[in-house]
Enzyme design. Sequence first.
Site, short mmCIF file in Angstrom:
data_model
loop_
_atom_site.label_atom_id
_atom_site.label_comp_id
_atom_site.label_asym_id
_atom_site.label_seq_id
_atom_site.Cartn_x
_atom_site.Cartn_y
_atom_site.Cartn_z
N SER A 287 24.45 28.17 -32.92
CA SER A 287 23.29 28.31 -32.04
C SER A 287 22.85 26.98 -31.42
CB SER A 287 22.12 28.94 -32.81
OG SER A 287 21.90 28.22 -34.01
N ASP B 143 10.96 26.52 -37.21
CA ASP B 143 12.28 26.07 -36.78
C ASP B 143 12.25 24.57 -36.47
OD1 ASP B 143 14.75 25.60 -35.68
OD2 ASP B 143 14.62 27.17 -34.14
N HIS C 53 16.55 23.81 -34.26
CA HIS C 53 16.87 23.87 -32.83
C HIS C 53 15.90 22.99 -32.06
CE1 HIS C 53 18.51 27.57 -34.65
NE2 HIS C 53 19.56 27.21 -33.91
#
Length: 354
Positions: A110, A331, A334
């Site tokens: 990702s 998160d 990312h």
Amino acid sequence: MGVEMKLHGWISMVISMAIICLSPCFCLETNVGSCNLYEGSWLLDQSYPLYDSSTCPHIRMEFNCLKYGRVDKEYLKYRWQPSNCNLPRFDGKSFLTKYRGKKIMFIGDSVSLNQWQSFMCLLHSSVPEARIIEKGGEPITNVTFLDYDVSVIVFHTTHLVDIEVEKIGRVLKLDSLKHGELWKTMDVLVFNTWLWWYRTGPKQPWDYIQIGNKIVKDMDRMEAFDLALITWANWVNTEVDTTKTKVFLQGISPQHYHGAQWHEPAVTNCANEKTPIGGSSSSQGLPKAQYVLESAFQKVTKPAHLFNITALSALRKDGHPSSHNGFHGMDCTHWCVAGVPDTWNSILYASIMN
Ligand SMILES: *[C@@H]1O[C@H](CO)[C@@H](O)[C@H](O)[C@H]1NC(C)=O
Ligand SMILES: *[C@@H]1O[C@H](CO)[C@@H](O)[C@H](O)[C@H]1NC(C)=O
């Protein structure tokens, strides 16, 4: 006449040397000693960000921080300043023109998707009216800019090497790289893998590991990562025509879950971080996986590029979505788009444009 010719030649040599020395492109091309694009610091620049993310149609809910409630905006205004040269501004039109008829592919987990989305937004902001076709699916999402015949593709793979479903279960094959047949037909390849190597329990996407004819239930994950990267390096050495295809291996994308990394209490994570860590990228410690990656990369004997974004990104504890994403988890892995991946892409741009 002869003397004049010589003099003329000499003058034009001096002029061209001056141009070479003044041109940032020369620094980028050599990328040695005095001009390493990955070494530098983050500076506030009010002309940033490079685009308004609300106008970019390509951002998934995981990375769209402004849409999901991030109110501090200073994180958008940091520009990467290499210590010894300038990074050119990403110019989508120049890229599309130079790469007419060509294909660029981001391959990995990702984090690759994260970078691909930033790349798409950068291109979109340069040519908002361009006609595109987007073909989505697993494992490939392929966006083609019709007027330029350029495809920008993301290929999803957690481990680069294969995972195959067999009678005994899902087998992670450390010495097999079947998708390489497609990858090697591209003009630019940007590889990235790490996030999935240390996962266990339900988040582990395989049941066994195979090395040659040997099948094991588990092994040291760092060693498995190393063996897979060596498989990858051998594949580059034997299969990729690097006179046609430019190859990049991305360094580990750093995470910010432990405040101790930036001298705050260990329970602190990236939530509420609004500024980068000060100072230069050279002051950053590197994750252990980065050393494994760098040593495996040394096994590549063909021209290839270590896309060494680890330390510069490690400074950006403020660059992650934290809870400002569409799934509301925390998160610190990312990166917001717009944000840090725009800098990765600016470095990539600089490296593939000359
Ligand atoms: C991407 O899409 C273009 C245009 O439809 C197509 O020509 C190309 O083969 C596709 N590439 C891949 C790898 O799917
Ligand atoms: C990558 O960057 C780090 C941090 O600046 C540095 O220690 C390392 O030597 C670099 N690796 C390569 C192969 O240039």
